[in-house]
Design a protein around this motif. Structure first.
Motif, PDB file in Angstrom:
ATOM      1  N   LYS A   1      -6.280  10.392   0.114  1.00 11.77           N
ATOM      2  CA  LYS A   1      -6.657   9.100  -0.442  1.00 11.77           C
ATOM      3  C   LYS A   1      -7.982   8.597   0.125  1.00 11.77           C
ATOM      4  CE  LYS A   1      -4.440   4.833  -1.949  1.00 11.77           C
ATOM      5  NZ  LYS A   1      -3.183   4.044  -1.979  1.00 11.77           N
ATOM      6  N   GLY A   2      -8.579   9.341   1.070  1.00 11.35           N
ATOM      7  CA  GLY A   2      -9.869   8.967   1.625  1.00 11.35           C
ATOM      8  C   GLY A   2      -9.801   7.989   2.779  1.00 11.35           C
ATOM      9  N   TRP A   3      -8.600   7.679   3.260  1.00 12.66           N
ATOM     10  CA  TRP A   3      -8.477   6.776   4.391  1.00 12.66           C
ATOM     11  C   TRP A   3      -8.857   7.459   5.705  1.00 12.66           C
ATOM     12  CZ3 TRP A   3      -5.028   2.059   4.967  1.00 12.66           C
ATOM     13  CH2 TRP A   3      -5.010   1.311   3.789  1.00 12.66           C
TER      14      TRP A   3
ATOM     15  N   CYS B   1       0.848  -1.199   0.000  1.00  8.10           N
ATOM     16  CA  CYS B   1       0.000   0.000   0.000  1.00  8.10           C
ATOM     17  C   CYS B   1       0.882   1.247   0.000  1.00  8.10           C
ATOM     18  CB  CYS B   1      -0.904  -0.017   1.218  1.00  8.10           C
ATOM     19  SG  CYS B   1      -2.095   1.341   1.248  1.00  8.10           S
ATOM     20  N   LYS B   2       0.616   2.151  -0.947  1.00  3.34           N
ATOM     21  CA  LYS B   2       1.412   3.373  -1.031  1.00  3.34           C
ATOM     22  C   LYS B   2       0.500   4.604  -0.958  1.00  3.34           C
ATOM     23  CE  LYS B   2       5.308   1.550  -3.677  1.00  3.34           C
ATOM     24  NZ  LYS B   2       6.177   1.745  -4.875  1.00  3.34           N
ATOM     25  N   PHE B   3       1.043   5.660  -0.368  1.00  7.30           N
ATOM     26  CA  PHE B   3       0.358   6.952  -0.288  1.00  7.30           C
ATOM     27  C   PHE B   3       1.260   7.990  -0.929  1.00  7.30           C
ATOM     28  CE2 PHE B   3      -1.270   4.382   3.130  1.00  7.30           C
ATOM     29  CZ  PHE B   3      -2.629   4.651   3.145  1.00  7.30           C
ATOM     30  N   GLU B   4       0.756   8.529  -2.068  1.00  6.50           N
ATOM     31  CA  GLU B   4       1.519   9.521  -2.818  1.00  6.50           C
ATOM     32  C   GLU B   4       2.914   9.007  -3.152  1.00  6.50           C
ATOM     33  OE1 GLU B   4       1.262  13.301  -0.853  1.00  6.50           O
ATOM     34  OE2 GLU B   4      -0.930  13.367  -1.044  1.00  6.50           O
TER      35      GLU B   4
ATOM     36  N   GLU C   1       3.108  14.658   9.549  1.00  6.04           N
ATOM     37  CA  GLU C   1       2.054  15.596   9.148  1.00  6.04           C
ATOM     38  C   GLU C   1       1.694  15.372   7.680  1.00  6.04           C
ATOM     39  OE1 GLU C   1       0.929  20.340   9.618  1.00  6.04           O
ATOM     40  OE2 GLU C   1       2.980  19.644   9.989  1.00  6.04           O
ATOM     41  N   GLY C   2       2.727  15.170   6.851  1.00  9.79           N
ATOM     42  CA  GLY C   2       2.476  14.885   5.444  1.00  9.79           C
ATOM     43  C   GLY C   2       1.793  13.554   5.244  1.00  9.79           C
ATOM     44  N   PHE C   3       2.138  12.583   6.070  1.00 10.37           N
ATOM     45  CA  PHE C   3       1.512  11.256   5.978  1.00 10.37           C
ATOM     46  C   PHE C   3       0.023  11.336   6.292  1.00 10.37           C
ATOM     47  CE2 PHE C   3       1.183   6.821   8.005  1.00 10.37           C
ATOM     48  CZ  PHE C   3       0.807   6.244   6.792  1.00 10.37           C
ATOM     49  N   LEU C   4      -0.341  12.074   7.342  1.00  9.29           N
ATOM     50  CA  LEU C   4      -1.754  12.237   7.682  1.00  9.29           C
ATOM     51  C   LEU C   4      -2.512  12.945   6.562  1.00  9.29           C
ATOM     52  CD1 LEU C   4      -1.536  13.257  11.461  1.00  9.29           C
ATOM     53  CD2 LEU C   4      -2.244  11.048  10.519  1.00  9.29           C
ATOM     54  N   GLU C   5      -1.872  13.923   5.961  1.00  5.18           N
ATOM     55  CA  GLU C   5      -2.503  14.631   4.843  1.00  5.18           C
ATOM     56  C   GLU C   5      -2.679  13.699   3.647  1.00  5.18           C
ATOM     57  OE1 GLU C   5      -1.785  18.626   2.078  1.00  5.18           O
ATOM     58  OE2 GLU C   5      -0.651  18.334   3.928  1.00  5.18           O
ATOM     59  N   ALA C   6      -1.679  12.849   3.406  1.00  3.77           N
ATOM     60  CA  ALA C   6      -1.768  11.900   2.295  1.00  3.77           C
ATOM     61  C   ALA C   6      -2.907  10.913   2.505  1.00  3.77           C
ATOM     62  CB  ALA C   6      -0.437  11.162   2.141  1.00  3.77           C
ATOM     63  N   MET C   7      -3.092  10.457   3.752  1.00  3.86           N
ATOM     64  CA  MET C   7      -4.191   9.533   4.027  1.00  3.86           C
ATOM     65  C   MET C   7      -5.543  10.223   3.848  1.00  3.86           C
ATOM     66  SD  MET C   7      -3.205   6.827   7.027  1.00  3.86           S
ATOM     67  CE  MET C   7      -2.556   7.948   8.263  1.00  3.86           C
ATOM     68  N   GLN C   8      -5.596  11.505   4.153  1.00  3.21           N
ATOM     69  CA  GLN C   8      -6.840  12.250   3.907  1.00  3.21           C
ATOM     70  C   GLN C   8      -7.100  12.377   2.410  1.00  3.21           C
ATOM     71  OE1 GLN C   8      -7.490  15.823   6.582  1.00  3.21           O
ATOM     72  NE2 GLN C   8      -5.433  15.248   7.280  1.00  3.21           N
TER      73      GLN C   8
END
Length: 461
Positions: free
Chosen positions: A340-342, A313-316, A331-338
């Motif tokens: 992607k809709g996670w 599983c990859k995010f951005e 902080e960037g990881f949380l934004e990436a999950m947002q």
């Protein structure tokens, strides 16, 4: 969260400048280990340092001790009026004014734990004066802080239970400054012979009913957190018959009759000002930042999870392990999950795939986060939705709990009982006193010692 409504409060607190970790080291040295000469010396040095800081604070108490009773009554009436105003705002539809959500409240309970877990410690030194009637008010206050040896009423036992109920036992490191008031209380307890006027003054200040206690109890109950520790103090600190009244009586009993009364009173007022060192409850409540707490919590856990995830599983364009590989990326990881809709902010957390990975039966990350850490994530994801959902949630009622029994097979209990059997009453009193210290009194043998101390005190006197 709405800004706190301006209320009468003490002046801005003064923050002693010390090396990082020094206050906590002092706290732990005074709390742990035997009551020896070294501990006594540490207590004296720490109190002297704090008194020098307290001298810079304004005096709130009256100029004359004779005006103290009226001053205490006026303070109590003022707090009652402010609390009535608060209740009126809430009944008119106003939001909570202290805690934005349950995570905020748990943050507060955790932050003030170093003080609450030594509740009453400033009076430990008065035990040796149990035969002097002038100390009865202080002694009664201390024994009531210890619940008279009954675990259901012992303040430290109650607070430990509260922390355990919400998974706050293994809390992350607490700021050094938040150990200050607990260290002051412990130090006064061990240096009371040299600083008796300051002990009296500190007790006078600490036992006045504060507004934050009333509001905290009200809002904790709204958030399904048992407020008993706080409501207990509301009743026990009253200015009519409670600890606030006993504090005034103790001062009058112990004021010198022929020596320099003015000098004694000035030391009492300085001891009172020790209450204002460090961060108070209101300042701690206001310091809460949910975004920061979530990021700090995840950063603490990051080193333990950076090699634990698969790469499918990859995010951005980055795997979870890559997001966790170095500090500063969360902080960037949380934004990436947002993106992607996670994570769907400001909605029911159960709509978020990430939340369902950590909560519920069969959750892939079950057990990774403590109850407090999950509450942080829940409240952060829920955001504005949280306040809407609370409007329809019934308020929980809290019942009384049964009195726990002292375990007879506890080795400390057995050892203490065996020692006491061969001793005279006076020898027993000397044996019992160390068991009533902040380190011991909430444990089974300490609770037993407290009850026996009270029995002997009544019998001998």
């Amino acid at each position: 969260m709405t800004a706190l409504t301006p209320l009468q409060s003490r002046p801005a607190t003064l923050h002693p400048v010390r090396d990082a970790g020094q206050v906590r080291q002092c706290y732990e040295r005074l709390l742990q280990g035997p009551d020896d000469a070294d501990k006594h010396a540490v207590a004296q040095a720490f109190i002297q340092s704090c008194l020098e800081q307290a001298r810079a604070l304004p005096q709130e108490t009256p100029d004359e001790p004779q005006a103290l009773q009226a001053w205490v009554e006026a303070h109590s009436a003022g707090v009652a009026r402010q609390y009535a105003d608060y209740l009126e705002r809430r009944k008119s539809g106003g939001p909570r004014e202290y805690f934005s959500g349950k995570a905020h409240a748990l943050y507060f309970l955790q932050a003030v734990a170093p003080t609450k877990l030594v509740d009453g410690a400033w009076l430990y030194g008065v035990l040796k004066h149990w035969q002097d009637h002038r100390f009865d008010g202080l002694l009664c206050t201390y024994l009531e802080e210890l619940g008279d040896g009954h675990p259901a009423q012992n303040h430290v036992v109650i607070y430990r239970k509260l922390l355990a109920e919400h998974g706050l036992v293994d809390a992350p490191d607490i700021d050094d400054e938040r150990y200050l008031q607990g260290a002051v209380q412990l130090a006064l307890g061990y240096a009371s012979d040299e600083y008796l006027p300051e002990v009296i003054g500190y007790n006078l200040g600490y036992e006045q009913l504060p507004l934050h206690l009333l509001i905290s109890a009200y809002e904790l109950s709204e958030l399904d957190i048992d407020p008993y520790y706080f409501t207990l103090h509301v009743t026990i600190d009253n200015a009519s018959t409670g600890h606030a009244q006993k504090a005034v009586q103790a001062l009058m009993q112990l004021m010198p009759m022929a020596a320099d009364r003015e000098a004694f009173w000035q030391r009492v007022t300085l001891g009172y000002r020790l209450n204002d060192l460090g961060q108070g409850s209101r300042a701690i409540i206001e310091s809460f930042d949910l975004d920061r707490e979530v990021l700090d919590m995840l950063e603490r856990k990051r080193p333990f999870g950076q090699h634990m995830h698969s790469d499918y599983c990859k995010f951005e364009g980055k795997t979870v392990n890559q997001w966790l590989a170095a500090p500063g990326q969360l902080e960037g990881f949380l934004e990436a999950m947002q993106n992607k809709g996670w994570i769907k902010r400001h909605q029911d957390p159960q709509d978020s795939r990430f939340w369902m990975l950590i909560e519920g039966a069969g959750a892939a990350m079950f057990g990774v986060f403590s109850p407090y850490e999950k509450q942080l994530l829940h409240d952060w994801i829920a955001g504005d939705w949280l306040h809407k959902s609370e409007r329809n949630r019934p308020r929980r009622s809290f019942g009384t709990t049964s009195e726990p029994q002292t375990p007879v097979d506890d080795p400390d209990v057995q050892s203490l009982q065996q020692t006491l059997r061969s001793q005279s009453a006076d020898e027993q009193m000397r044996t019992l006193m160390p068991w009533l210290s902040a380190r011991c009194h909430s444990h089974p043998a300490g609770l037993l010692a407290t009850r026996r101390f009270i029995e002997l005190k009544s019998a001998i006197r």
